[in-house]
Design a protein around this motif. Sequence first.
Motif, PDB file in Angstrom:
ATOM      1  N   VAL A 172       0.876  -1.161   0.000  1.00 22.12           N
ATOM      2  CA  VAL A 172       0.000   0.000   0.000  1.00 22.12           C
ATOM      3  C   VAL A 172       0.915   1.214   0.000  1.00 22.12           C
ATOM      4  O   VAL A 172       1.777   1.356   0.870  1.00 22.12           O
ATOM      5  N   HIS A 173       0.763   2.076  -0.981  1.00 21.55           N
ATOM      6  CA  HIS A 173       1.605   3.271  -1.084  1.00 21.55           C
ATOM      7  C   HIS A 173       0.801   4.468  -0.571  1.00 21.55           C
ATOM      8  O   HIS A 173      -0.105   4.966  -1.251  1.00 21.55           O
ATOM      9  N   LEU A 174       1.118   4.891   0.624  1.00 20.18           N
ATOM     10  CA  LEU A 174       0.451   6.002   1.288  1.00 20.18           C
ATOM     11  C   LEU A 174       1.218   7.282   0.968  1.00 20.18           C
ATOM     12  O   LEU A 174       2.409   7.380   1.280  1.00 20.18           O
ATOM     13  N   PHE A 188      -6.261   8.925   5.617  1.00 22.48           N
ATOM     14  CA  PHE A 188      -5.367   8.151   4.756  1.00 22.48           C
ATOM     15  C   PHE A 188      -4.646   7.037   5.505  1.00 22.48           C
ATOM     16  O   PHE A 188      -4.585   5.904   5.033  1.00 22.48           O
ATOM     17  N   ALA A 189      -4.068   7.340   6.666  1.00 22.29           N
ATOM     18  CA  ALA A 189      -3.343   6.299   7.414  1.00 22.29           C
ATOM     19  C   ALA A 189      -4.268   5.167   7.854  1.00 22.29           C
ATOM     20  O   ALA A 189      -3.908   3.981   7.710  1.00 22.29           O
ATOM     21  N   GLU A 197     -13.395   6.154  -3.668  1.00 22.73           N
ATOM     22  CA  GLU A 197     -13.367   7.274  -2.737  1.00 22.73           C
ATOM     23  C   GLU A 197     -13.350   6.734  -1.313  1.00 22.73           C
ATOM     24  O   GLU A 197     -14.059   5.764  -0.999  1.00 22.73           O
ATOM     25  N   LEU A 198     -12.555   7.351  -0.448  1.00 22.47           N
ATOM     26  CA  LEU A 198     -12.405   6.863   0.919  1.00 22.47           C
ATOM     27  C   LEU A 198     -13.517   7.417   1.802  1.00 22.47           C
ATOM     28  O   LEU A 198     -13.540   8.617   2.104  1.00 22.47           O
ATOM     29  N   THR A 199     -14.416   6.535   2.207  1.00 21.83           N
ATOM     30  CA  THR A 199     -15.514   6.942   3.090  1.00 21.83           C
ATOM     31  C   THR A 199     -15.655   6.064   4.325  1.00 21.83           C
ATOM     32  O   THR A 199     -16.326   6.461   5.276  1.00 21.83           O
ATOM     33  N   GLU A 200     -15.006   4.905   4.364  1.00 24.01           N
ATOM     34  CA  GLU A 200     -15.317   3.911   5.392  1.00 24.01           C
ATOM     35  C   GLU A 200     -14.333   3.861   6.554  1.00 24.01           C
ATOM     36  O   GLU A 200     -14.734   3.773   7.707  1.00 24.01           O
ATOM     37  N   PHE A 201     -13.064   3.864   6.290  1.00 25.62           N
ATOM     38  CA  PHE A 201     -12.061   3.634   7.340  1.00 25.62           C
ATOM     39  C   PHE A 201     -11.459   4.958   7.777  1.00 25.62           C
ATOM     40  O   PHE A 201     -10.446   5.413   7.243  1.00 25.62           O
ATOM     41  N   ARG A 202     -12.073   5.580   8.760  1.00 28.39           N
ATOM     42  CA  ARG A 202     -11.630   6.872   9.276  1.00 28.39           C
ATOM     43  C   ARG A 202     -11.595   6.812  10.793  1.00 28.39           C
ATOM     44  O   ARG A 202     -12.282   5.986  11.410  1.00 28.39           O
ATOM     45  N   LEU A 203     -10.788   7.676  11.378  1.00 26.51           N
ATOM     46  CA  LEU A 203     -10.871   7.804  12.820  1.00 26.51           C
ATOM     47  C   LEU A 203     -12.211   8.439  13.202  1.00 26.51           C
ATOM     48  O   LEU A 203     -12.871   9.078  12.386  1.00 26.51           O
ATOM     49  N   GLU A 204     -12.601   8.267  14.444  1.00 25.48           N
ATOM     50  CA  GLU A 204     -13.912   8.750  14.872  1.00 25.48           C
ATOM     51  C   GLU A 204     -14.048  10.254  14.702  1.00 25.48           C
ATOM     52  O   GLU A 204     -15.096  10.753  14.283  1.00 25.48           O
TER      53      GLU A 204
END
Length: 262
Positions: free
Chosen positions: A65-67, A132-133, A113-120
């Motif tokens: 995974v390239h962050l 992103f992390a 699109e990033l919608t699911e894995f986020r901090l609270e």
Amino acid sequence: MGYDWISFTTDYGLADAYPGVCEGVIGRIAPRARVLHLSHAVPAQDVRRGAAVLAQAVGYLPPAVHLAVVDPGVGTDRRPVAVVAGEAVLVGPDNGLLVAAAGVLGGITAAYELTEFRLEQVSATFHGRDVFAPTAAHLARGARPDEVGPAVDPAGLVRLPAPVTQVEAGRVTTEVLGVDGFGNVQLAATRLDAAPGTYVHAQVGDRSVEAVVGRTFADAPAGSAVLLVDSAGHLAIAVNAGSAAAVLTPRPGAPVVLLLAT
């Protein structure tokens, strides 16, 4: 699927805790993933340089995974995305940062699109930590790319303008891609039809230098300029035992004209 490695590229620098905090978030979610720090010294907000650094590195890395976070639009309506290319997934802002690297890895086959894995709690100014992390960590731990959010048409991803390069007899018109830590000035052009030992007048923005065409830094006397092909296959202006950047003070995207001596 999962990944053993997460590569990490930013413009965060090392004076603050930002890279370490992001790695800490990764460690809490995917403690077995190894983080490979490519660079945190991309010039601040220089998306084009970040894209070049990433693209010139990913071909030498293991499947990962390239962050990548060079994100002057953080907190705006620019999309956070994951881009699938070859055996890798690239995670970062949709601002052109990821596309060239995806091309090196075989081309984009899907994007989300990033919608699911986020901090609270998501800060408007630190999506590297909060969006992103965590996404990169979940992908490393085994989440499928299509689980990070809705699909995005790859054709709609933001792309950076192609750098200007024109090669003519005795003349190359191009632009500055960036400067490395040694002060070598990397150009967009990848070739110059000139024999080693030929002298070139290099006009970079409003400054200039006379450089000898060479294969190594030592092909110019100490303190003198050499024009060579660097390890990424681009033309670069260097000063043997010195800094071409100190002489030329180039800015990214600055116009460059190389004129062969007659």
